[in-house]
Design an enzyme around this catalytic site. Sequence first.
Site, PDB file in Angstrom:
ATOM      1  N   GLY B 258       3.766 -21.353 -45.579  1.00  0.00           N
ATOM      2  CA  GLY B 258       4.922 -20.464 -45.539  1.00  0.00           C
ATOM      3  C   GLY B 258       4.844 -19.501 -44.361  1.00  0.00           C
ATOM      4  O   GLY B 258       3.831 -19.430 -43.656  1.00  0.00           O
ATOM      5  N   VAL B 259       5.904 -18.769 -44.182  1.00  0.00           N
ATOM      6  CA  VAL B 259       5.960 -17.812 -43.084  1.00  0.00           C
ATOM      7  C   VAL B 259       5.172 -16.558 -43.467  1.00  0.00           C
ATOM      8  O   VAL B 259       5.187 -16.142 -44.619  1.00  0.00           O
ATOM      9  CB  VAL B 259       7.424 -17.466 -42.778  1.00  0.00           C
ATOM     10  CG1 VAL B 259       7.517 -16.352 -41.745  1.00  0.00           C
ATOM     11  CG2 VAL B 259       8.162 -18.705 -42.284  1.00  0.00           C
ATOM     12  N   GLY B 260       4.471 -15.968 -42.499  1.00  0.00           N
ATOM     13  CA  GLY B 260       3.838 -14.685 -42.768  1.00  0.00           C
ATOM     14  C   GLY B 260       2.368 -14.655 -42.423  1.00  0.00           C
ATOM     15  O   GLY B 260       1.763 -15.670 -42.056  1.00  0.00           O
ATOM     16  N   ASN B 261       1.794 -13.457 -42.571  1.00  0.00           N
ATOM     17  CA  ASN B 261       0.414 -13.213 -42.144  1.00  0.00           C
ATOM     18  C   ASN B 261      -0.609 -14.025 -42.903  1.00  0.00           C
ATOM     19  O   ASN B 261      -1.573 -14.524 -42.337  1.00  0.00           O
ATOM     20  CB  ASN B 261       0.056 -11.730 -42.360  1.00  0.00           C
ATOM     21  CG  ASN B 261       0.925 -10.840 -41.507  1.00  0.00           C
ATOM     22  OD1 ASN B 261       1.415 -11.275 -40.473  1.00  0.00           O
ATOM     23  ND2 ASN B 261       1.120  -9.605 -41.942  1.00  0.00           N
ATOM     24  N   GLU B 284       7.859 -26.231 -43.101  1.00  0.00           N
ATOM     25  CA  GLU B 284       9.207 -25.808 -42.778  1.00  0.00           C
ATOM     26  C   GLU B 284       9.188 -25.201 -41.374  1.00  0.00           C
ATOM     27  O   GLU B 284       9.806 -25.712 -40.449  1.00  0.00           O
ATOM     28  CB  GLU B 284       9.582 -24.764 -43.821  1.00  0.00           C
ATOM     29  CG  GLU B 284      10.983 -24.323 -43.859  1.00  0.00           C
ATOM     30  CD  GLU B 284      11.177 -23.361 -45.033  1.00  0.00           C
ATOM     31  OE1 GLU B 284      11.625 -23.836 -46.080  1.00  0.00           O
ATOM     32  OE2 GLU B 284      10.891 -22.160 -44.910  1.00  0.00           O
ATOM     33  N   ASN B 374      14.293 -11.256 -48.428  1.00  0.00           N
ATOM     34  CA  ASN B 374      14.873 -12.221 -47.494  1.00  0.00           C
ATOM     35  C   ASN B 374      15.689 -13.261 -48.274  1.00  0.00           C
ATOM     36  O   ASN B 374      16.892 -13.378 -48.116  1.00  0.00           O
ATOM     37  CB  ASN B 374      13.782 -12.929 -46.690  1.00  0.00           C
ATOM     38  CG  ASN B 374      12.956 -11.956 -45.871  1.00  0.00           C
ATOM     39  OD1 ASN B 374      13.437 -10.895 -45.491  1.00  0.00           O
ATOM     40  ND2 ASN B 374      11.716 -12.290 -45.605  1.00  0.00           N
ATOM     41  N   GLY B 378      12.409 -21.860 -48.464  1.00  0.00           N
ATOM     42  CA  GLY B 378      12.041 -23.215 -48.856  1.00  0.00           C
ATOM     43  C   GLY B 378      10.870 -23.261 -49.814  1.00  0.00           C
ATOM     44  O   GLY B 378      10.374 -24.333 -50.144  1.00  0.00           O
ATOM     45  N   LYS B 398       2.268  -1.072 -50.464  1.00  0.00           N
ATOM     46  CA  LYS B 398       2.664   0.334 -50.272  1.00  0.00           C
ATOM     47  C   LYS B 398       1.559   1.288 -50.732  1.00  0.00           C
ATOM     48  O   LYS B 398       1.745   2.079 -51.678  1.00  0.00           O
ATOM     49  CB  LYS B 398       3.959   0.648 -51.043  1.00  0.00           C
ATOM     50  CG  LYS B 398       5.105  -0.300 -50.691  1.00  0.00           C
ATOM     51  CD  LYS B 398       6.200   0.378 -49.925  1.00  0.00           C
ATOM     52  CE  LYS B 398       7.259  -0.650 -49.530  1.00  0.00           C
ATOM     53  NZ  LYS B 398       7.978  -0.349 -48.346  1.00  0.00           N
TER      54      LYS B 398
END
Lengths: 494, 494
Positions: B258-261, B284, B374, B378, B398
């Site tokens: 997936g997208v991200g760090n 994806e 967001n 996918g 946070k």
Amino acid sequence: MFPFPQLSAAEAAELIRPNEIVGVSGFTLAGYPKAVPQALAERTERLHANGEEFQITLFSGASTGDECDGALARAHAIHWRAPYQSNKNLRSAINCGEVHYTDAHLGMMGRLVRTGALPTPTTAIIEVTDVTADGKIRLSMSCGNSVEFLQRADRVILELNSLYGDALFGMHDCYLPELPPHASPIPVSQVLDRAGNDFVQIDPKKIVGVVRTNVGDSIRPFTEPDAISQTIAGHILEFLAHERKKGRLPANLPYQSGVGNVANAVLTAMARDSKQEPVSLFTEVIQEAVFELIQNDKLVGASGTALTCSSNAREYLKADANALKKKFILRAQEVSNHPEVIRRLGVISMNTALELDIFGNVNSSHVCGSSIMNGIGGAADFSRNALLGFFMTPSTAKDGTISAVVPYVSHVDHTDHETNIFVTEQGLADLRGLDPVSRARLIIDRCAHPAYRPQLNVFLNYSLNSAKGKHIPIALDRAFNMHLRFLSTGTMAE
Amino acid sequence: MFPFPQLSAAEAAELIRPNEIVGVSGFTLAGYPKAVPQALAERTERLHANGEEFQITLFSGASTGDECDGALARAHAIHWRAPYQSNKNLRSAINCGEVHYTDAHLGMMGRLVRTGALPTPTTAIIEVTDVTADGKIRLSMSCGNSVEFLQRADRVILELNSLYGDALFGMHDCYLPELPPHASPIPVSQVLDRAGNDFVQIDPKKIVGVVRTNVGDSIRPFTEPDAISQTIAGHILEFLAHERKKGRLPANLPYQSGVGNVANAVLTAMARDSKQEPVSLFTEVIQEAVFELIQNDKLVGASGTALTCSSNAREYLKADANALKKKFILRAQEVSNHPEVIRRLGVISMNTALELDIFGNVNSSHVCGSSIMNGIGGAADFSRNALLGFFMTPSTAKDGTISAVVPYVSHVDHTDHETNIFVTEQGLADLRGLDPVSRARLIIDRCAHPAYRPQLNVFLNYSLNSAKGKHIPIALDRAFNMHLRFLSTGTMAE
């Protein structure tokens, strides 16, 4: 001639070891073993009466009859059960925390076993209509996960049911998809396409016992659809006609029809509509309403993993088996419920919901979030991949004390990202492309019972004022108020 | 030679009609149009300043850059948006109820348009690297839904980006699955299998304007994984090694990341592990970490629908394009995210969660149930069909005021029926085959931050005592107490 040990059910039940994982045939009361599980329940009761511990893990295709799930639950013989059940005693045992239960997507269960994500059954108990000396096995009224269990288990016990004679020979397609990394496309592009043999080949040395039986599945006779189911069916058929007229729905897409009265009512309505063209079914359970389609020349063909027949329907099937069985294919549930084939065929899915919420989520498994009803079954296998999907339910239950439309479902089985059409006897809501607030207004207006619309609107307005975000304005402090009122007062009504 | 009208961005923007449905290229900030959307935003602002109404519906592959989603949102130009976004201004506009938003599974979006479940864009604005006089179009850094929009729209506006030269030629596979009832299997059984042409053929008469551009995607440079992401990556790699040792995981299955760090950290860890065999990606978004895999000879091949490159990575790609692009395929998102191919290949999925609950549900889209972050993207296309699926997140957010592990997620994107493995920096929980109570104990113990374990255990014990059913013992009256405390006090901590 017949090289396998012929055993009584009691003798076969003695072969089961404590804590063993047992894989049985059966899918929604079709084709499950009857004699050995009952004998195993009796054995368990004797052992428990003597202070001995004895339990098994029970894997199946889906639900089995009372002779299996019910008898074993009453005997406290089940430690762990997967992937589905619909028996009142077993349900109670799960809901009081006695039985561990894995409520899995039915199309995934066989794959989970084959890839080792779930343990492999060591013994399979499978109802069959034939077995040859070289290990060719013909299944009975369901395919379910029987192919996987027969191939993977170390030991196989067969219930050889003589009730069907050779009437079911040739009806099954025992193909299983290959496993990654060497899998190729599933060669099914039409409802009646065949991909494998009509028998399961196993090593005959694994067959440790054959128990002869002669009893049918315990399935209640088909009942006429009630007025509410007929109204829901009417909404669906009207909508399908509307979509065809708009050019948004190709003709001849196959239907998946969930288990239950409402789904049966849709098929019955199709069977009795003189303008209805013949239909195809690509479904999980071929229910008895299919015979009315056949009698009225409205069935092209039906593919499923189980065929549920009451005794009347069974006699009808046996009497004309050679002609009728050309219309049916029973596949492994890994194939009947496979996203690949469901998307390719463009299936129209119709499934029953336990509750619907105003934002488009569906609960099909848990009452008030905590008590299992049956399980998710194959609903998500189909609805997530259907070309068009319906979720349907009467708008109220239990004499109006429960609203099927709630602010937020108490368990999410189908998310707002994928649900299409909600239908109750009140009307139909087409959710496609709508944002959550528009969905909420439409579902309250079209699907909720008038008696519950005011409090649903109050919730929506309160949420629009108080929720931090307005995309899905859900006030978490009141999301379950209708459920909590029901739990404390016995009714969701104010 | 070049028969299409060459327009300025402002001239092209004038072609867009009020209330039109516009389909744009772009997937996760890769390959989106930049000039025309900005000009359209400026035109909208002028119109609005004059008191004229002007809005459009915007469909895309997934998120686009600030030059598109951001500019149009700030200009109040968007009435309806689907299927995904990640822009702060657009997000605000959705969450205050200004923009209607359809948050759809990305693998379904093209099909929804092609089958008429969603309306068809009338104008397509697509970033391309080449167009021929006979209408052969070569796409840029993403495929997304561009093939569908180019084929279906009445009018096509191209942003012809000269930045890439011919570096991307041949990288795309522009195949779309056929639609029911005449669909056949998708001919992709290996990561680098090709099924169609590397260009999209359209009727050249539809091309109403070509706008020349020379700017790259606005993608921030890759940053080194932080300690928490590295710890999560370590848990995942250790688990994968353990599963392989147990014989439950074939070698060489492709990864979806997936997208991200956190996802980037996993790929980076693989790239830097000297014992790691070369890997395949069937994903994806091919993120920039892929280049470190290539540099360390650890990439067999990567299939995705988008390739996200910061300017550094873009120069690297262009400098060695002929060699590098043999390792990449960019497919339509209907194929990159298709259950058929994902199940066939046995993909191992790794997706980021916003929150996880103790019973196994995952929220990846909504903060406190109501504010979109967001979208689902996918994640469910992959996780529902993966052979093995991870959901991962730091255990708190946070500054510790938010626990990622909660009693019940405030929005369900992935249900307890299909989630496999949860991972935080605290540890990893393998949920497969566990009943809900066992899952709850394991998730609290392994994944929750120690500061939040006591209150999660208090909830579980309260629920075990008070819930009507013990299958999923969820006390509905306290299910959202942690969220409600956060909303009223700014922290979930007691």
